[in-house]
Design a protein around this motif. Sequence first.
Motif, mmCIF file in Angstrom:
data_model
loop_
_atom_site.group_PDB
_atom_site.id
_atom_site.type_symbol
_atom_site.label_atom_id
_atom_site.label_comp_id
_atom_site.label_asym_id
_atom_site.label_seq_id
_atom_site.Cartn_x
_atom_site.Cartn_y
_atom_site.Cartn_z
ATOM 1 N N UNK A 174 0.804 -1.233 0.000
ATOM 2 C CA UNK A 174 0.000 0.000 0.000
ATOM 3 C C UNK A 174 0.837 1.283 0.000
ATOM 4 N N UNK A 175 1.870 1.317 -0.811
ATOM 5 C CA UNK A 175 2.698 2.518 -0.980
ATOM 6 C C UNK A 175 3.412 2.938 0.310
ATOM 7 N N UNK A 176 3.502 1.962 1.281
ATOM 8 C CA UNK A 176 4.236 2.259 2.518
ATOM 9 C C UNK A 176 5.715 2.010 2.290
ATOM 10 N N UNK A 177 6.511 2.912 2.726
ATOM 11 C CA UNK A 177 7.952 2.731 2.578
ATOM 12 C C UNK A 177 8.434 1.747 3.641
ATOM 13 N N UNK A 178 9.005 0.605 3.222
ATOM 14 C CA UNK A 178 9.412 -0.411 4.205
ATOM 15 C C UNK A 178 10.696 -0.023 4.926
#
Length: 494
Positions: A174-178
Amino acid sequence: MKKMFIILILVSCNLYTQNVESIKINPEITKIFFEKKVNKDWNPKLYETIEVDSILLYKFERGETISDLYSKQLEIVENNKMYFVEYERNFEYASNKKNELDSIIFKINDYLKSNSNYQLKKQLLIDSQEIANKYGIKIITYKRNNSLFDKLIDNNANSYSNSKKQTEIFIYENNKKPKEEDLKICIEFILNEKNKINFPVKNDGYKKYLNELEILNKTPKTIITNVKSEKSSYRSTILISEKHVDFEHFEAELSPIKGDYYIAKHDFESPKYSVSIIKDEILSYDQIKHINGFDMDYLRLCYPVNLYEDRKNNGKVYVLNRSDWSFYGDLKKIKKEIDFRDLLVNLGYKIYEKESYTNLNQKYYKSFIKTKNAEIELKEDDNYLYEMLKEDKKYLEKFDLDYLKLKTLINKIPPHSKVLSNYLNIYNLKRSFTPTSTINEWKNATRAAKPIADDLIEFRSKYALIYDFKELKTDIVTDFIGYCAYSSKILGLL
């Protein structure tokens, strides 16, 4: 309609034999059969036949065709091809998975090494996550006190038994930066998954396929033999019809046609033997084996049947599946039973029934007749009494006379039994010391009794197939016969 083909069959194969016994069947007989049959799911069918004279027959000429040897070897190859295909499919899957898991590792490493902003390099993670999803890979790690472990938990998880919480992490979500440490865990997890990939082994089936394929490649594909030409002619034959007789309205005088017969399962052409057969055609084995040596190759394409001639209807032919072979015999038994009962009634005997029970306490009925002096059970398949009465209508009257003699003989038994029993008791006590005078008296007594025992045994043997002889199964009679036999053996009077 032409009859030439059919007449040829009759003459060459001796299908119809006047000496063969026939049976007249009618709705009454077939009704009894279907009521009495033990297997209620068995419904034999008698099929009609069709005479046809317009069967197209192609001629064969010398030409090139696929050889039987090549065809058989090709069939062997095709039967083993699945092992080769399975190996190739599994090898391709394992190789593709390995390469794609390697690409995940490369893409994540490229992502970690790249100085570009997240929006520009996130496609590397998106592509990696799609590959993981494709292979159903879920990346699982464990947390203690809401922090990630430094190392990935493998399947055994022995060294991490104190873990508190199991967590799934994603390469991209979901477009979260890991987090960098999460991506490193992902790399370790993917490496572990790659090491688990099992490449297929070349088993015996795979090796057999390659071996048979090599043999096929060395086998000549074509040979010069008979091949179908454009020339053709017509012939006559007999086919089995889809229509079977309606037993509720069927009357015939059926006689079995001798020989082995077969029905073609489907159309068949054989250039090898210059023969063309059509589906449902009736052929005798003699016909098959005389077609230029053509026999066992074709038998596997047929199913066996029995043929019957209706002597009441100009020799019309009927077909019965070989699996229903007992149907005709059962009808024959029923017809004979009806004729037997009619004969008994015509001779003045009344048939009656009595209840009886099996060992499982199931009720059934036994049939009897009364002669002047005895009651006789009519047993199933009682062919002996039927044949005797057909030969001699006074057979049962003679039985009655002999039965009276039997009663007289039984009345003579007691004094003889008493005497022989006494002598046997003396012998058992004294054995070799038995006086000569006693032995001589014993012999005289045995000679007097033995004709009675012999007559009893002869009477039982003469009528054993029609009468149970309970009178001869009493202790008085069996003891007496035993006394005579033992005495004769001891005294040497056999």
